[in-house]
Enzyme design. Structure first.
Site, PDB file in Angstrom:
ATOM      1  N   HIS A 149      -3.128   3.170  -7.298  1.00  0.00           N
ATOM      2  CA  HIS A 149      -1.838   2.667  -7.720  1.00  0.00           C
ATOM      3  C   HIS A 149      -1.917   1.225  -7.439  1.00  0.00           C
ATOM      4  O   HIS A 149      -2.364   0.852  -6.415  1.00  0.00           O
ATOM      5  CB  HIS A 149      -0.893   3.524  -6.368  1.00  0.00           C
ATOM      6  CG  HIS A 149       0.531   3.367  -6.894  1.00  0.00           C
ATOM      7  ND1 HIS A 149       1.141   2.374  -6.810  1.00  0.00           N
ATOM      8  CD2 HIS A 149       1.319   4.412  -7.650  1.00  0.00           C
ATOM      9  CE1 HIS A 149       2.432   2.312  -7.287  1.00  0.00           C
ATOM     10  NE2 HIS A 149       2.461   3.793  -7.773  1.00  0.00           N
ATOM     11  N   HIS A 150      -1.051   0.693  -8.223  1.00  0.00           N
ATOM     12  CA  HIS A 150      -0.921  -1.019  -8.373  1.00  0.00           C
ATOM     13  C   HIS A 150      -0.377  -1.408  -6.775  1.00  0.00           C
ATOM     14  O   HIS A 150      -0.578  -2.657  -6.590  1.00  0.00           O
ATOM     15  CB  HIS A 150       0.059  -1.347  -9.404  1.00  0.00           C
ATOM     16  CG  HIS A 150      -0.245  -2.594  -9.947  1.00  0.00           C
ATOM     17  ND1 HIS A 150      -0.841  -3.797  -9.256  1.00  0.00           N
ATOM     18  CD2 HIS A 150      -0.349  -3.200 -11.218  1.00  0.00           C
ATOM     19  CE1 HIS A 150      -1.094  -4.798  -9.819  1.00  0.00           C
ATOM     20  NE2 HIS A 150      -0.545  -4.567 -11.046  1.00  0.00           N
ATOM     21  N   ALA A 151       0.336  -0.608  -6.204  1.00  0.00           N
ATOM     22  CA  ALA A 151       0.815  -1.069  -4.842  1.00  0.00           C
ATOM     23  C   ALA A 151      -0.284  -1.151  -4.021  1.00  0.00           C
ATOM     24  O   ALA A 151      -0.135  -1.757  -2.849  1.00  0.00           O
ATOM     25  CB  ALA A 151       1.788   0.089  -4.439  1.00  0.00           C
TER      26      ALA A 151
END
Length: 477
Positions: A149-151
């Protein structure tokens, strides 16, 4: 293997105990399916790795990088900044898998399978990552797809992770120091929720220390007023219209993705940029814009410019590894300019201008407040910025030295980033002597991806023509 590790063997990567404001926005904006924040690293391996070593490497990696055994827990009522907490039911078998393509499969089939893997939403009750070994390619090659996830990370953090976890030799490197598993309940959900109130208070204090906050301090009211006016004007330029209208040819949008791949020799592309008095990034962007021009010409649609965006790293020396540290710049791309030198110079000037903007990280300054809004509101605000772009492009310096994984050599490294409502997301990662260009397209906007791929090859060929005998780009999509 090279990394920065404590004496206990833990790799210093992704050590923050909560999402920062930008990461919170990406996590919450996914209530709109068009704003998926899945990223996927795709490595082409020169042979099929030993499965036992492959699996064991992930077990080891999940121990030296505790982030891989953590999940995200939202704040009270889905507001505030989410926290990273240990997943007490972590199951490596859920995260590490293998698939075999049917007989006669090609790289196109592997890209389609990787796209299908990327498109499956994360189970938010588990750590947001998955590793899949894709076997059955011609000549014994394989593909390693790491979905995250980009987070969790931006492009630079991804390269830090790869550099720390990949080997520098094909054979086993001997016993590795493996830290013990974290104690159960060392970071609890209850604690994460109760800490939120205190963090909110600190967030308000931090906002006062932000750029606008500093500008409003007392002492020199006249200077503060002028500085604030300049900052507001800069913020309007950063967040406002790029000056280019979206292309009517690319107007349609969907939530679908299409993966392609392009290889360009690093040295000739860099030489071409130097011949124009430009940077490698300028050459990359100019080549993309040339490809878009040719795609529009194939459809008898003429445009002068197109809106595009690119991340600009704001990571500083000494910042902890992992996480996200970038600001988004919105620009107007000179698509109609046919001279590659003039196109590189125009793009370079535009990028330098936006880098010098006082409010370059204006969204970052507002992010703490935005992150405390409900997901649907965040999605509406974020989508209003990203969906106006026809292109998002990113250039990430990769590994120049050889890298191996479970006995297989990494020959190519592509980074597929999400499509936040734009027509195309194109990422260049330099790996060894090759610029590996990952192409993620919305097939509703770019209805003939293979034609677009050929146009991209022609766009890079225009730039490479500045260097005698430059090898031709190779479209692998």
């Amino acid at each position: 293997m090279t990394n920065t590790a404590h004496e206990d063997g833990v790799f210093e990567w992704g050590v923050a105990d909560r999402l920062n404001a930008l990461e919170t926005i990406m996590w919450r904006a996914e209530v709109d399916p068009a704003l998926s924040s899945t990223v996927l690293a795709l490595e082409v391996l020169d042979c099929e790795p030993d499965w036992e070593r492959f699996y064991a490497a992930h077990d080891w990696g999940s121990r030296i990088v505790p982030r891989f055994r953590e999940r995200i827990v939202d704040g009270p009522a889905g507001l505030g900044q989410p926290s990273w907490v240990q997943d007490p039911s972590f199951d490596l078998d859920y995260h590490v898998r293998r698939v075999r393509l049917p007989e006669g499969a090609t790289m196109r089939d592997a890209l389609d399978r990787a796209r299908d893997i990327a498109k499956v939403p994360f189970d938010r009750a588990k750590p947001p990552w998955q590793a899949v070994l894709i076997e059955g390619l011609p000549d014994g090659e394989a593909v390693y797809a790491l979905k995250m996830h980009h987070a969790t990370l931006d492009g630079m953090a991804g390269i830090q992770l790869v550099a720390g976890l990949h080997s520098r030799q094909r054979g086993p490197s001997g016993p590795k120091q493996t830290p013990p598993l974290p104690a159960a309940g060392s970071t609890s959900v209850v604690r994460a929720v109760t800490d939120q109130a205190g963090r909110d208070v600190r967030g308000v204090v931090g906002a006062v220390a932000s750029v606008p906050g500093r500008l409003l301090r007392f002492g020199r009211p006249d200077k503060a007023a002028r500085d604030l006016a300049r900052y507001v004007a800069s913020l309007q330029r950063v967040l406002g219209d790029s000056g280019a209208a979206p292309s009517p040819l690319l107007a349609d949008r969907s939530t679908d993705w299409w993966f392609g791949a392009l290889d360009v020799e690093f040295a000739p592309l860099r030489a071409a940029s130097k011949a124009a008095g430009a940077s490698l990034n300028d050459a990359f962007l100019a080549a993309l814009l040339g490809g878009f021009r040719r795609y529009h010409e194939e459809h008898d649609v003429a445009i002068e410019a197109m809106p595009f965006a690119m991340p600009i790293s704001i990571r500083k020396e000494g910042d902890p590894a992992g996480g996200n540290a970038f600001a988004a710049a919105r620009l107007s791309g000179p698509v109609a300019e046919k001279d590659p030198v003039a196109r590189m110079q125009a793009v370079g000037a535009a990028v330098r201008d936006v880098r010098s903007e006082p409010a370059l990280n204006g969204v970052g300054a507002m992010a703490p407040a935005l992150a405390r809004l409900p997901g649907p509101v965040i999605a509406q605000l974020a989508g209003g910025l990203t969906k106006a772009n026809d292109l998002q492009a990113s250039n990430v310096p990769g590994l120049r030295e050889d890298a191996y994984f479970a006995g297989a050599k990494v020959t190519r490294f592509y980074g597929y980033a999400p499509l936040p409502g734009c027509a195309a997301m194109i990422v260049l990662i330099s790996h060894g002597d090759t610029c590996c260009v990952a192409v993620n397209l919305d097939p509703a906007a770019i209805k003939d991806p293979q034609l677009f791929g050929r146009c991209l090859v022609e766009g890079f060929t225009e730039v490479l023509a500045l260097v005698p005998d430059a090898p031709a780009p190779v479209w692998r999509g």
